[in-house]
Design an enzyme around this catalytic site. Structure first.
Site, PDB file in Angstrom:
ATOM      1  N   VAL A 106      25.179  31.368   6.529  1.00 40.46           N
ATOM      2  CA  VAL A 106      24.911  30.766   7.829  1.00 40.46           C
ATOM      3  C   VAL A 106      25.119  29.250   7.819  1.00 40.46           C
ATOM      4  O   VAL A 106      25.156  28.616   6.766  1.00 40.46           O
ATOM      5  CB  VAL A 106      23.474  31.096   8.311  1.00 40.46           C
ATOM      6  N   GLU A 107      25.215  28.677   9.023  1.00 39.97           N
ATOM      7  CA  GLU A 107      25.366  27.227   9.209  1.00 39.97           C
ATOM      8  C   GLU A 107      26.567  26.673   8.443  1.00 39.97           C
ATOM      9  O   GLU A 107      26.476  25.626   7.800  1.00 39.97           O
ATOM     10  CB  GLU A 107      24.086  26.498   8.775  1.00 39.97           C
ATOM     11  N   GLY A 108      27.666  27.374   8.517  1.00 45.66           N
ATOM     12  CA  GLY A 108      28.860  26.972   7.790  1.00 45.66           C
ATOM     13  C   GLY A 108      28.887  27.674   6.448  1.00 45.66           C
ATOM     14  O   GLY A 108      28.134  27.299   5.541  1.00 45.66           O
TER      15      GLY A 108
END
Length: 818
Positions: free
Chosen positions: A498-500
């Site tokens: 997640v988040e990149g």
């Protein structure tokens, strides 16, 4: 030869001292004059004067220099400069630079780091952690949450809402708690040491949700309406960005909104947006009441302006709006946090649902880059730290409790190695988390650093949990209410993804953005190259270019000198335990800056497509940042001598990794011969850094096997209890009981060696030991208590065939009601 050596030393000193062009010209003029007098003229001397005049006279006359040098380089760089998309440009403009820029400069100013205020909690924040957070943790049964319910219990949801866990970042004037980023980090860390499901549920509204966007960009009407409701949990937010056809590539987002008039709430002609979208992987999506939606906005009829293709825009949409569909839940690796898809078909919303109103149309990507980095800089590092600290405390205790061949397994050299990695990596992780949170609370918004610690801390947490699983053995792989590690092992890829996703974070974001964002000159040169006025562009470029050239020459001279001297003469802060590490960071910083400039010069715009090379540069910068954080953290904790093994392990490990990554870069650079010459300049004596040695591995591992202040500092802030029937409480009880009985056990083992007692299990010889007055009855009770607690701690769960044939409860097919 003497004159040549003198010239080289002179040039090196001038470059090292960053002498101006005029001073350099005067000094070299003086050397050439002395050389001419010594040699008495001749053709070679005449040739030197011609070369000197041809180079330095034009360089010192700005008009000639611009025409002969700067204009040519300007044209070359203009062609080499890659086309930059709007999303790339906005990503580069997001946030600011801080210590990352100092490391990139090759000449870090240590005051920037060391003068940063120590991360501290206010009395109110500490009371919240000691009160509501402690209570929440005591309510969490991770096995029940993940295996039986696949969700948090209703009473936990109610407690989270009632105590404003979702409103930590919201100001008090809107009904929130208004906590700082360090408090935010501490709270998520403590909860994550108990339940990743609960931690994710709390962290999303405070980082990935719309609250941060509203605070930064929302209209007063939007703030007044939503923020109080978000703070109390009356509204549950989710942010919808990722879709099936565009993950990391926001520019390819197919979700659209078209400006038009439509009917809304009884009104026939309302200016609004007709939306169509499809999203997935949306955390809290299945239970959300309000959706933050990112989409591409178009205005074909020019109802709000002249542009037809307006760009990425963000709006807040109640999930009960007509046309909005909340799909069924995803099931992310046997974890229980709410996550699922959603979509909308011809959903009409008024334009004032855009965050910030019409004034913010088209600014969505910039808004996201500015605000949602909190997920990378605070929430995920906090979750990683909680997991690492939990593993350090409990696996270290397990290694002391569990015996094989009549010895605690933690004393085996084979176990010491992963145990030292668990302790050392946890120290690195916590140091980076605290220093970065302190920087955020101090007003910094370092976007590159947020990418560094998201990548590094989640990856290092993965290694910690893997090592813990190896040590735990069968007790780690057998799931059940007694297993505190198995679910954490299963959920690791979630934080990695997640988040990149970490692969892209490393290969594209850290150095891809850092090469421009943190470089002292590149961004200014790009701005000059982009100027529309040719004369103004050349004037700006000329000034920056020669600053850049001076910096490269300085780094070349400094790199050779620091490599030759091993940086022994560099003026750095610290004491006898830390000054060596400060010096080595300075040395590697120079090397990193010089090699980065060489890569940029030889590869130009194609560098961003060389992802393996970019990833190795990212590894160098990341490890230098982590080592810096370790030194700052050690200082902030009062330079505790008990923590020296952790300090040395962490610094040696990060410096060695930085070195290996820098050396690997030389093998992938173009122009092989200059690249190897550069390596010889920076590493004239070979590889100076080694990984932690065996004696340090032993010292570091031993810290987790003792009931010591160092162990308590390392694991401070996680949830700890002493309940014998609790999943981690039983480990803590056993650890304390085993320590209390250690001196008694030593007496019995000594008696057995001296043949005063027969060999055998310790419980079997207790009566004989008492009768021979080797131990007292009270001491025997300590052994009985320790052995009972030991067995409880090492026990694993078992199930009937019926229980395993119908595991858990079925997940609801549609959204849950909470």
């Amino acid at each position: 030869m003497i004159w040549l050596i003198a010239l080289l030393i002179l040039v090196g000193v001038l470059a090292y001292g960053r002498a101006s062009l005029r001073w350099t010209t005067l000094v070299l003029f003086g050397w050439l004059g002395l050389y001419s007098m010594a040699k008495g003229g001749g053709n070679f001397v005449l040739l030197l004067w011609v070369v000197f005049d041809a180079v330095f006279i034009p360089l010192n006359v700005p008009a000639i220099r611009k025409r002969l040098f700067s204009r040519v380089i300007f044209k070359i760089m203009k062609k080499m400069l890659p086309q930059m998309s709007q999303t790339e440009r906005e990503a580069l403009e997001a946030g600011n630079t801080w210590w990352d820029a100092e490391l990139f400069s090759g000449n870090p100013d240590w005051k920037v780091l060391l003068d940063l205020p120590v991360a501290k909690l206010t009395a109110e924040e500490q009371a919240f952690i000691d009160g509501p957070v402690e209570t929440l943790c005591s309510m969490l049964d991770d096995w029940d949450i993940t295996h039986n319910r696949r969700d948090l219990p209703v009473e936990v949801w109610d407690y989270i809402k009632g105590h404003k866990f979702c409103g930590m970042i919201i100001p008090k004037r809107y009904g929130g708690l208004e906590f700082g980023e360090y408090a935010h980090s501490e709270i998520v860390m403590k909860i994550s040491s108990r339940s990743s499901t609960a931690a994710v549920t709390v962290m999303v509204p405070n980082s990935l949700g719309p609250a941060k966007l509203l605070l930064a960009y929302g209209t007063e009407q939007q703030k007044n309406h939503y923020l109080p409701r978000l703070a109390t949990g009356e509204e549950i937010p989710a942010f919808a960005l990722t879709g099936p056809h565009a993950g990391s590539d926001a520019g390819a987002m197919p979700d659209t909104g078209v400006i038009c008039y439509g009917k809304f709430e009884g009104q026939d002609k309302v200016l609004g947006i007709r939306l169509n979208w499809e999203k997935r992987y949306i955390t809290l999506g299945p239970v959300a009441t309000v959706l933050g939606l990112a989409f591409k906005l178009y205005d074909p009829e020019h109802l709000i302006g002249e542009k037809e293709n307006i760009g990425i825009t963000v709006a807040l949409i109640p999930t009960d709006t007509q046309g909005v569909s909340i799909g069924r839940r995803h099931f992310p690796l046997d974890s229980a946090f709410q996550n699922g898809p959603n979509w909308g078909k011809d959903v009409f919303i008024p334009v004032d649902w855009i965050i910030g109103g019409v004034d913010q149309v088209g600014n969505g990507w910039k808004m996201l880059m500015q605000c949602l980095a909190t997920g990378r800089a605070v929430s995920l590092p906090a979750l990683s730290t909680g997991a690492a600290k939990m593993a350090s405390r409990n696996t270290g205790a397990y290694a002391r409790i569990r015996k094989q061949f009549n010895l605690p397994i933690g004393e085996f050299e084979g176990i010491e190695e992963p145990l030292s990695r668990i302790a050392g990596e946890t120290y690195i992780i916590d140091a980076a988390r605290k220093v970065t949170a302190a920087a955020l609370d101090d007003g910094q918004k370092p976007s590159v650093i947020s990418a560094i610690i998201k990548y590094e801390l989640t990856e290092r947490m993965r290694r910690v949990i893997n090592d813990a699983m190896d040590i735990q053995g069968g007790s780690g792989i057998c799931l059940g209410p007694k297993n505190y590690l198995g679910r954490m092992y299963q959920v690791i890829p979630v934080s990695i993804t997640v988040e990149g996703a970490n692969i892209l974070t490393r290969t594209m974001m850290i150095f891809g953005q850092g090469a421009v964002r943190c470089h002292p000159y590149i961004q200014r040169e790009m701005e000059a190259l982009g100027q529309e006025n040719p004369e103004l562009a050349l004037q700006q470029f000329d000034g920056v270019l020669f600053e850049h050239i001076g910096s490269v020459l300085h780094n070349l001279a400094a790199g050779f000198w620091l490599g030759l001297s091993n940086a022994r003469f560099v003026d750095v802060p610290g004491d006898q335990d830390t000054q060596g590490y400060f010096r080595q960071i300075a040395r590697l910083s120079v090397g990193f800056a010089l090699v980065a400039d060489f890569a940029l010069l030889t590869l130009g715009g194609s560098l961003k497509r060389k992802e393996r090379l970019s990833g190795r540069f990212a590894d160098v910068l990341s490890n230098l940042y982590l080592c810096s954080c370790v030194l700052k953290h050690y200082q902030d904790q009062g330079r505790q001598q008990d923590d020296l093994p952790l300090l040395h392990w962490a610094c040696q490990q990060t410096l060695h990794r930085a070195q290996q990554s820098l050396l690997a870069i030389f093998h992938t650079l173009p122009m092989r011969f200059p690249a190897y010459l550069l390596r010889a300049v920076l590493f004239p004596g070979g590889k100076p850094y080694s990984p932690p040695a065996d004696h340090l591995i032993h010292q570091t591992a031993a810290l987790l096997l003792k009931n010591s202040p160092a162990r308590n500092r390392l694991t401070h802030g996680i949830y700890i209890n002493h309940k014998p029937d609790d999943v981690t409480g039983r480990i803590e009880v056993a650890f304390q009981a085993v320590f209390a009985a250690t001196h008694v056990e030593t007496k019995i083992q000594t008696a057995q060696k001296q043949k005063q007692l027969p060999k055998g299990a310790i419980l079997d010889v207790l009566d004989a030991a008492i009768s021979k007055a080797i131990i007292s009855k009270k001491e025997a009770e300590l052994i009985v208590d320790a052995e009972k607690a030991r067995f409880t701690a090492i026990s694993v769960d078992d199930f009937s065939p019926e229980q395993l044939s119908s595991v858990g409860v079925k997940m609801q097919s549609n959204r849950n009601t909470i």
